[in-house]
Scaffold this motif. Sequence first.
Motif, PDB file in Angstrom:
ATOM      1  N   LEU A 189     -24.011  14.720  79.247  1.00  0.00           N
ATOM      2  CA  LEU A 189     -24.360  13.892  78.091  1.00  0.00           C
ATOM      3  C   LEU A 189     -25.617  14.358  77.357  1.00  0.00           C
ATOM      4  CD1 LEU A 189     -23.722  10.342  79.611  1.00  0.00           C
ATOM      5  CD2 LEU A 189     -22.197  11.669  78.140  1.00  0.00           C
ATOM      6  N   TRP A 190     -26.316  15.327  77.912  1.00  0.00           N
ATOM      7  CA  TRP A 190     -27.589  15.729  77.312  1.00  0.00           C
ATOM      8  C   TRP A 190     -27.718  17.242  77.345  1.00  0.00           C
ATOM      9  CZ3 TRP A 190     -30.234  12.520  74.453  1.00  0.00           C
ATOM     10  CH2 TRP A 190     -31.545  12.830  74.043  1.00  0.00           C
ATOM     11  N   SER A 191     -28.469  17.763  76.381  1.00  0.00           N
ATOM     12  CA  SER A 191     -28.667  19.207  76.304  1.00  0.00           C
ATOM     13  C   SER A 191     -30.018  19.495  75.669  1.00  0.00           C
ATOM     14  CB  SER A 191     -27.556  19.853  75.463  1.00  0.00           C
ATOM     15  OG  SER A 191     -27.641  19.403  74.109  1.00  0.00           O
ATOM     16  N   LEU A 204     -30.850   5.374  75.328  1.00  0.00           N
ATOM     17  CA  LEU A 204     -32.031   5.124  76.146  1.00  0.00           C
ATOM     18  C   LEU A 204     -32.842   6.409  76.328  1.00  0.00           C
ATOM     19  CD1 LEU A 204     -33.833   3.385  77.860  1.00  0.00           C
ATOM     20  CD2 LEU A 204     -32.194   3.599  79.757  1.00  0.00           C
ATOM     21  N   MET A 205     -32.157   7.514  76.577  1.00  0.00           N
ATOM     22  CA  MET A 205     -32.854   8.797  76.718  1.00  0.00           C
ATOM     23  C   MET A 205     -33.521   9.186  75.399  1.00  0.00           C
ATOM     24  SD  MET A 205     -33.784  11.312  78.576  1.00  0.00           S
ATOM     25  CE  MET A 205     -34.123  13.082  78.628  1.00  0.00           C
ATOM     26  N   THR A 206     -32.851   8.951  74.304  1.00  0.00           N
ATOM     27  CA  THR A 206     -33.407   9.255  72.988  1.00  0.00           C
ATOM     28  C   THR A 206     -34.723   8.510  72.777  1.00  0.00           C
ATOM     29  OG1 THR A 206     -31.228   9.697  71.999  1.00  0.00           O
ATOM     30  CG2 THR A 206     -33.007   9.068  70.498  1.00  0.00           C
ATOM     31  N   ARG A 207     -34.716   7.235  73.124  1.00  0.00           N
ATOM     32  CA  ARG A 207     -35.929   6.438  72.947  1.00  0.00           C
ATOM     33  C   ARG A 207     -37.066   6.927  73.842  1.00  0.00           C
ATOM     34  NH1 ARG A 207     -33.777   0.135  72.310  1.00  0.00           N
ATOM     35  NH2 ARG A 207     -32.193   0.588  70.722  1.00  0.00           N
ATOM     36  N   MET A 208     -36.738   7.345  75.040  1.00  0.00           N
ATOM     37  CA  MET A 208     -37.770   7.834  75.955  1.00  0.00           C
ATOM     38  C   MET A 208     -38.383   9.137  75.452  1.00  0.00           C
ATOM     39  SD  MET A 208     -35.907   6.891  79.589  1.00  0.00           S
ATOM     40  CE  MET A 208     -37.105   7.718  80.620  1.00  0.00           C
ATOM     41  N   VAL A 209     -37.550  10.064  74.997  1.00  0.00           N
ATOM     42  CA  VAL A 209     -38.048  11.337  74.477  1.00  0.00           C
ATOM     43  C   VAL A 209     -38.864  11.109  73.211  1.00  0.00           C
ATOM     44  CG1 VAL A 209     -37.369  13.555  73.469  1.00  0.00           C
ATOM     45  CG2 VAL A 209     -36.197  12.701  75.509  1.00  0.00           C
ATOM     46  N   TYR A 210     -38.344  10.293  72.323  1.00  0.00           N
ATOM     47  CA  TYR A 210     -39.026   9.975  71.066  1.00  0.00           C
ATOM     48  C   TYR A 210     -40.416   9.405  71.365  1.00  0.00           C
ATOM     49  CZ  TYR A 210     -39.428   8.107  66.248  1.00  0.00           C
ATOM     50  OH  TYR A 210     -39.813   7.820  64.964  1.00  0.00           O
ATOM     51  N   THR A 211     -40.475   8.491  72.326  1.00  0.00           N
ATOM     52  CA  THR A 211     -41.736   7.828  72.656  1.00  0.00           C
ATOM     53  C   THR A 211     -42.734   8.789  73.278  1.00  0.00           C
ATOM     54  OG1 THR A 211     -40.598   5.702  72.898  1.00  0.00           O
ATOM     55  CG2 THR A 211     -42.752   5.903  73.941  1.00  0.00           C
ATOM     56  N   LYS A 253     -23.625   1.089  85.201  1.00  0.00           N
ATOM     57  CA  LYS A 253     -22.453   1.613  84.487  1.00  0.00           C
ATOM     58  C   LYS A 253     -22.608   1.463  82.967  1.00  0.00           C
ATOM     59  CE  LYS A 253     -20.465   2.347  88.483  1.00  0.00           C
ATOM     60  NZ  LYS A 253     -20.403   3.729  89.043  1.00  0.00           N
ATOM     61  N   LEU A 254     -23.761   1.850  82.471  1.00  0.00           N
ATOM     62  CA  LEU A 254     -23.963   1.862  81.029  1.00  0.00           C
ATOM     63  C   LEU A 254     -23.004   2.856  80.387  1.00  0.00           C
ATOM     64  CD1 LEU A 254     -27.881   1.852  80.929  1.00  0.00           C
ATOM     65  CD2 LEU A 254     -26.372  -0.048  80.327  1.00  0.00           C
ATOM     66  N   SER A 255     -22.606   2.580  79.157  1.00  0.00           N
ATOM     67  CA  SER A 255     -21.703   3.493  78.454  1.00  0.00           C
ATOM     68  C   SER A 255     -22.431   4.802  78.151  1.00  0.00           C
ATOM     69  CB  SER A 255     -21.210   2.860  77.159  1.00  0.00           C
ATOM     70  OG  SER A 255     -22.280   2.746  76.226  1.00  0.00           O
ATOM     71  N   ASP A 256     -21.668   5.835  77.824  1.00  0.00           N
ATOM     72  CA  ASP A 256     -22.276   7.117  77.461  1.00  0.00           C
ATOM     73  C   ASP A 256     -23.221   6.949  76.275  1.00  0.00           C
ATOM     74  OD1 ASP A 256     -20.763   8.206  79.456  1.00  0.00           O
ATOM     75  OD2 ASP A 256     -19.350   9.256  78.135  1.00  0.00           O
ATOM     76  N   GLU A 257     -22.804   6.153  75.310  1.00  0.00           N
ATOM     77  CA  GLU A 257     -23.626   5.928  74.121  1.00  0.00           C
ATOM     78  C   GLU A 257     -24.935   5.230  74.480  1.00  0.00           C
ATOM     79  OE1 GLU A 257     -20.423   5.160  74.405  1.00  0.00           O
ATOM     80  OE2 GLU A 257     -19.558   6.687  73.060  1.00  0.00           O
ATOM     81  N   TYR A 285     -30.126  13.449  85.304  1.00  0.00           N
ATOM     82  CA  TYR A 285     -28.986  12.556  85.488  1.00  0.00           C
ATOM     83  C   TYR A 285     -27.974  12.712  84.360  1.00  0.00           C
ATOM     84  CZ  TYR A 285     -26.433   8.095  85.583  1.00  0.00           C
ATOM     85  OH  TYR A 285     -25.448   7.130  85.579  1.00  0.00           O
ATOM     86  N   LEU A 286     -28.472  12.724  83.113  1.00  0.00           N
ATOM     87  CA  LEU A 286     -27.562  12.828  81.970  1.00  0.00           C
ATOM     88  C   LEU A 286     -26.936  14.212  81.863  1.00  0.00           C
ATOM     89  CD1 LEU A 286     -29.252  10.817  79.073  1.00  0.00           C
ATOM     90  CD2 LEU A 286     -27.717  10.051  80.866  1.00  0.00           C
ATOM     91  N   GLU A 287     -27.695  15.256  82.173  1.00  0.00           N
ATOM     92  CA  GLU A 287     -27.130  16.609  82.147  1.00  0.00           C
ATOM     93  C   GLU A 287     -26.017  16.742  83.184  1.00  0.00           C
ATOM     94  OE1 GLU A 287     -30.874  19.320  80.505  1.00  0.00           O
ATOM     95  OE2 GLU A 287     -30.488  19.188  82.663  1.00  0.00           O
ATOM     96  N   GLY A 288     -26.183  16.070  84.318  1.00  0.00           N
ATOM     97  CA  GLY A 288     -25.140  16.089  85.344  1.00  0.00           C
ATOM     98  C   GLY A 288     -23.855  15.416  84.883  1.00  0.00           C
ATOM     99  N   LYS A 289     -23.984  14.515  83.911  1.00  0.00           N
ATOM    100  CA  LYS A 289     -22.819  13.834  83.360  1.00  0.00           C
ATOM    101  C   LYS A 289     -22.323  14.496  82.080  1.00  0.00           C
ATOM    102  CE  LYS A 289     -22.983   9.253  83.440  1.00  0.00           C
ATOM    103  NZ  LYS A 289     -22.002   8.871  84.465  1.00  0.00           N
TER     104      LYS A 289
END
Length: 370
Positions: A310-312, A51-58, A42-46, A304-308
């Motif tokens: 939160l991501w595009s 976490l996704m930002t860091r994964m894409v960046y990496t 239950k991590l917050s939206d932020e 997962y994030l697109e389903g919520k």
Amino acid sequence: MGEKLSKEYNPTAVLQEIEDKFQMFQILNENGEVVNEEYDPKLSDEELIELMTRMVYTRILDQRSISLNRQGRLGFYAPTAGQEASQLASHFALEKEDWILPGYRDVPQIVWHGLPLWQAFLFSRGHFVGNQAPEGVNVLAPQIIIGAQYVQTAGVALGLKKRGKKNVAITYTGDGGSSQGDFYEGINFAGAFKAPAIFIVQNNQYAISTPRDVQTAAKTIAQKGIAAGIPCIQVDGMDALAVYVATRDARERAINGEGPTLIETVCYRYGPHTMSGDDPTRYRTTDIDNEWAAKDPIVRFRNYLEGKGLWSEAKETEVIERAKDEIKEAIKKADEAPKQKVTDLISNMYEEMPQNLQEQYEIYKAKESK
């Protein structure tokens, strides 16, 4: 002649019973769907977006680092694509004051922990400044000797315990590293002294070209923690949420005085072992590569994030462009660093130089002054 040993005393039966208990922990399946709702952190939206930002960046950092290596602008480099969930979700469960003792593939974790990217590039080039973490950045330089960081982590963790710190020391190695003597010594020492350590084995299926199935007879690498008397778990290393939860819980146990944990993250490296001549097509098939590509940690988390909501695509493009810009600036700064000198290596190693090195120092100093 006595009877054969019964099931409860039979070594083979006992081993089988233990191995059967190790089930891979997963929260998100390959489609990015929650399949283990009760363990959702239950991590917050932020937090999810970060976490996704860091994964894409990496992932972009990995692509650019490979390109820079091929251009001769980086030295030693071990690709990380495919291991973003294992590396970054485990790091996401840490606190700033925790210590990271990385292996040579674990540069992303120490960069996100605070090591400036330009210094990480200097580490790749073998420049001593790349090993000088800024004050307050609790990382050691990536370890080149396979498995050595496990013994060091046990020591750092024990030091934290003796100082009364509510922090942990975390380290990483690969499946090949789990066959090293330092691996066993590290987890055994930490277990004996209940040191607050987290030991992660990133089982990416190959120790250079040696497949995991000929690396050890053990059904899982996680079960090796049993011999040291410490908690151990096998996790889907392509599932960011599962890795986060396993590391979060291990950290909580550690700071509560319950000792270390061994975590096996089952993952895959898409690229070669390192950029120093390894050719994975000689020991991996296209079918195996495609099988693991379908489990991609970034694709899974993106779904997962697109389903919520939160991501595009636009958000991901923004992260990619920022990564490219910052990497460009970092390599430029690394290029501007003073060239490393032989006298630097000698003076940095010794506070008081022995006579033979003092003589050599003077010789090289004279050469460098010309």
